[in-house]
Design an enzyme around this catalytic site. Structure first.
Site, PDB file in Angstrom:
ATOM      1  N   PHE A 138     109.590 -41.967 102.481  1.00 28.97           N
ATOM      2  CA  PHE A 138     110.850 -42.165 101.743  1.00 28.97           C
ATOM      3  C   PHE A 138     110.611 -43.207 100.660  1.00 28.97           C
ATOM      4  O   PHE A 138     110.100 -44.292 100.931  1.00 28.97           O
ATOM      5  CB  PHE A 138     111.972 -42.640 102.677  1.00 28.97           C
ATOM      6  N   ASP A 237     104.182 -48.947  99.341  1.00 25.32           N
ATOM      7  CA  ASP A 237     105.639 -49.094  99.235  1.00 25.32           C
ATOM      8  C   ASP A 237     106.099 -49.973 100.395  1.00 25.32           C
ATOM      9  O   ASP A 237     106.235 -49.520 101.529  1.00 25.32           O
ATOM     10  CB  ASP A 237     106.324 -47.722  99.257  1.00 25.32           C
ATOM     11  N   LYS A 266     114.678 -54.881  99.140  1.00 23.19           N
ATOM     12  CA  LYS A 266     115.386 -55.205 100.383  1.00 23.19           C
ATOM     13  C   LYS A 266     115.327 -56.688 100.783  1.00 23.19           C
ATOM     14  O   LYS A 266     116.040 -57.495 100.224  1.00 23.19           O
ATOM     15  CB  LYS A 266     114.869 -54.305 101.511  1.00 23.19           C
TER      16      LYS A 266
HETATM   17  N1  PMP Z   1     111.159 -47.155  99.653  1.00 26.01           N
HETATM   18  C1  PMP Z   1     111.327 -47.356 100.966  1.00 26.01           C
HETATM   19  C2  PMP Z   1     110.122 -47.450 101.842  1.00 26.01           C
HETATM   20  C3  PMP Z   1     112.610 -47.491 101.504  1.00 26.01           C
HETATM   21  O1  PMP Z   1     112.773 -47.669 102.821  1.00 26.01           O
HETATM   22  C4  PMP Z   1     113.734 -47.417 100.642  1.00 26.01           C
HETATM   23  C5  PMP Z   1     115.154 -47.559 101.146  1.00 26.01           C
HETATM   24  N2  PMP Z   1     115.403 -47.216 102.448  1.00 26.01           N
HETATM   25  C6  PMP Z   1     113.498 -47.209  99.269  1.00 26.01           C
HETATM   26  C7  PMP Z   1     112.204 -47.099  98.808  1.00 26.01           C
HETATM   27  C8  PMP Z   1     114.635 -47.119  98.293  1.00 26.01           C
HETATM   28  O2  PMP Z   1     115.284 -48.337  98.177  1.00 26.01           O
HETATM   29  P1  PMP Z   1     116.746 -48.414  97.521  1.00 26.01           P
HETATM   30  O3  PMP Z   1     117.656 -47.719  98.489  1.00 26.01           O
HETATM   31  O4  PMP Z   1     117.014 -49.875  97.389  1.00 26.01           O
HETATM   32  O5  PMP Z   1     116.672 -47.717  96.212  1.00 26.01           O
END
Ligand code: PMP
Length: 423
Positions: A138, A237, A266
């Site tokens: 994700f 990521d 985050k």
């Molecule tokens: N990458 C990862 C690994 C994530 O867990 C998330 C959000 N759950 C995102 C990207 C996207 O982040 P955002 O919702 O702040 O756009």
């Protein structure tokens, strides 16, 4: 008094259904690892705003840092009149990031912006366009991030043609070995995209939304070797794994593998919208001035929070604390695996305090119960615990308590979760 039901009705009329919520409660206030809804009911929070408030809700040092910044200015735009705390935060991350050589950092607002910008930087650095991601991964909900995300429904199905040149290799889980995964990648190089056309391989050190699956060290090593051999940028990521969650500041540190670029978000902002890309300096400098940025990127309020978050992680030894939380949770889950009065669950998986367990089809079965985790989480919320599901099949209950949670609150939350598991 406002009620959850009234707010749900107003919401249904005013807000589209495309944005979901894991619970039916509406937040009124939150402190540490506890949250109160608009009806005054208290919950223990094992979601931490999806791995955002690792330092707990309203940590006094974060509040103080943001208030102090708010007294000076809230926004000038780093692209207009830049400011020191952005630079100071970049310096701190450059120092801490597990990268080879000198590092540089740039800031944005959301995780999706971080992953998209990491790809833009990789494309500029290599002059290539291909991107390889993994099934079950994700990376966000904007279009390129959706394309990189390794799950069609609900992330891609309705949104037409995805940005091109994005490919998926199978993630080693559910019967796929690391060798299978690397063989598929090599076949992809032969069949779909020559490695000389690939700008980046993006991977989470632990799949978050995909089910708290730890990315095997051998896979990361295999990717590092191929990236180095073919001049491809390896992007870690760390949006969900970053900032002490896994017991290290960055999740990839568990493997010893050094990526070229790291996307962060985050927990870095401790509740304030902040994301970024940290990368090898020469790679980061390949984009011409003006090619990167955003009006709110690296907001001074969020950077103030980010600096305070890094201080709190250090002074409160939150990496060690994450390890301890992980031990307490996995011991407790281990006890649940053999209990016939509970719905069948497997043993805990994850790293540090990024830990979850699967719902199974039967006691002693290895087969996961698709959708099983959502039912448990709903029962847990009724009992007074906020906890989230994840997994490609909705099979995993994931625990993401604030790392500042006390043992008492952690155990109280685990008692509530056990109650929700009663068959
Ligand atoms: N990458 C990862 C690994 C994530 O867990 C998330 C959000 N759950 C995102 C990207 C996207 O982040 P955002 O919702 O702040 O756009």
């Amino acid at each position: 008094m406002k009620s959850n039901k009234d707010l749900a009705a107003r919401r249904a009329a005013a807000v589209p259904v495309g944005v979901g919520s894991a619970t039916a409660i509406y937040a009124d206030k939150a402190e540490g690892a506890e949250l109160w809804d608009v009806e005054g009911r208290r919950y223990i929070d094992f979601a931490a705003g999806i791995a955002v408030v690792n330092v707990g809700h309203r940590h006094p040092r974060i509040i103080e840092a943001v208030q102090s910044q708010l007294g000076r200015f809230s926004h000038t735009g780093f692209q207009v009149a830049p400011y020191e705390n952005y630079i100071a935060l970049a310096e701190r991350l450059n120092e801490a990031a597990p990268l080879d050589g000198q590092a540089k950092s740039i800031f944005f607002t959301t995780g999706a912006e971080a992953t998209e910008n990491a790809v833009k930087i990789a494309r500029a650095a290599t002059g290539r366009s291909g991107v390889i991601a993994f099934t079950g991964g994700f990376h966000g909900r904007t279009l390129l991030a959706s394309a990189m995300t390794g799950k069609t429904n609900p992330y891609k199905t309705q949104f037409g043609t995805m940005p091109g040149d994005v490919f998926h290799a199978p993630f080693p889980a559910r019967g796929i070995s690391v060798a299978d995964s690397l063989r598929a990648l090599d076949l992809m190089f032969a069949a779909d995209v020559d490695p000389s056309r690939v700008a980046a391989i993006i991977i989470e050190p632990i799949q978050g939304e995909g089910g708290f699956r730890v990315t095997p060290k051998e896979l990361l090593e295999g990717l590092r070797e191929r990236c180095t051999r073919h001049g491809i940028m390896l992007i870690a990521d760390e949006v969900q794994t970053g900032f002490a969650r896994t017991g290290k500041l960055f999740g990839i540190e568990h493997s010893g593998v050094k990526p070229d670029l790291i996307s962060v978000a985050k927990a870095l902002g401790g509740g304030f919208p902040l994301s970024g890309v940290v990368g090898r300096a020469e790679v980061m400098d390949s984009v011409r001035p003006g090619g990167l940025g955003g009006t709110y990127g690296g907001s001074p309020l969020a950077c103030a929070a980010g600096l305070a978050v890094l201080d709190v992680i250090e002074s409160e030894k939150l990496c060690e604390r994450a390890e301890r939380i992980g031990q307490i949770v996995s011991e407790r889950v281990a006890g649940w695996t053999s209990r016939s009065d509970l719905v069948p669950v497997g043993k805990a998986h994850g790293l540090g305090a990024m830990i979850g367990f699967d719902l199974l089809k039967g006691h002693g079965s290895e087969e996961v119960e698709a959708g099983g985790a959502g039912r448990v989480c709903a029962k847990a919320t009724e009992a007074g615990l906020i906890v989230l599901s994840c997994g490609v099949l909705g099979e995993t209950v994931r625990l993401l308590p604030p790392l500042t949670i006390s043992d008492d609150l952690l155990n109280e939350g685990l008692d509530l979760l056990e109650k929700a598991l009663k068959a």
